[in-house]
Design an enzyme around this catalytic site. Structure first.
Site, mmCIF file in Angstrom:
data_model
loop_
_atom_site.group_PDB
_atom_site.id
_atom_site.type_symbol
_atom_site.label_atom_id
_atom_site.label_comp_id
_atom_site.label_asym_id
_atom_site.label_seq_id
_atom_site.Cartn_x
_atom_site.Cartn_y
_atom_site.Cartn_z
ATOM 1 N N CYS A 21 0.842 -1.198 0.000
ATOM 2 C CA CYS A 21 0.000 0.000 0.000
ATOM 3 C C CYS A 21 0.877 1.248 0.000
ATOM 4 C CB CYS A 21 -0.936 0.010 1.204
ATOM 5 S SG CYS A 21 -2.035 1.449 1.199
ATOM 6 N N CYS A 74 -0.273 4.147 2.325
ATOM 7 C CA CYS A 74 0.024 3.905 3.739
ATOM 8 C C CYS A 74 1.526 3.998 4.011
ATOM 9 C CB CYS A 74 -0.521 2.550 4.174
ATOM 10 S SG CYS A 74 -2.335 2.475 4.166
#
EC number: 1.11.1.28
Length: 185
Positions: A131, A134
């Site tokens: 991700c 993130c």
């Protein structure tokens, strides 16, 4: 159940992983708590049963109960967040990013350990789960708290090696190599 045992399970074609696993768990810019929390969180995120079975007891030898819980919490919540935020990133409609996520993450507010440690563990899990949004958020938070790039890099290195070991061991267990892993027990 140790890093040494897991290294023994790795086949010759994964010699570099064997060496890297030994290296990342013995030479690090991370504190012992940061290192072993990263190992535990990455092992959980990597979803490899054997890797978790082999690494968790050794990680727990180096972690307080609070740190172990915080590492598990980081792995659990990042499993949710990484899917959600990676999906928002991949969707072409940017309006989704403006909508309220509505996902609870209260456990991260008071994790029971230093927030830097939880951020490192969240970063490591986000690396395993791929991700980018993130990763960027956790790296930004860590850098804002004065964490050196070398420390951040070490957490990512640990996560990458633990994940690669999990993939390799799972492949052995799934393929004709199953007997080799079982025989090593």
């Amino acid at each position: 159940m140790t890093v040494a045992r897991l290294r023994e399970l790795l086949p010759d074609y994964a010699r570099d992983l064997r060496l890297n696993l030994g290296s990342v768990t013995s030479q690090s810019n991370l504190s012992a708590q940061q290192l072993w929390g990263t190992v535990l969180a990455a092992a959980i995120a990597s979803r490899g049963r054997t890797v978790l079975v082999e690494l968790e007891p050794e990680a727990l030898d180096h972690l307080s109960a609070e740190a172990a819980t915080a590492a598990r919490t980081a792995a659990a919540l990042m499993a949710m967040n990484n899917v959600y935020y990676r999906s928002l990133h991949l969707l072409e409609d940017e309006e989704y990013s403006r909508l309220r996520a509505g996902l609870r993450m209260n456990a991260l507010a008071n994790p029971g350990v230093d927030k830097v440690d939880v951020e490192l563990w969240s970063l490591a899990v986000s690396a395993v789960n791929g991700c980018g949004r993130c990763l960027t958020a956790h790296e930004h938070e860590l850098r804002g708290r004065g964490v050196a790039r070398e420390v951040i890099q070490d957490a990512i290195r640990v996560a990458s090696v633990v994940h690669a070991v999990a993939v390799t061991v799972e492949a052995l267990e799934t393929s004709s190599g199953t007997n080799r892993v079982a025989a090593a027990d």
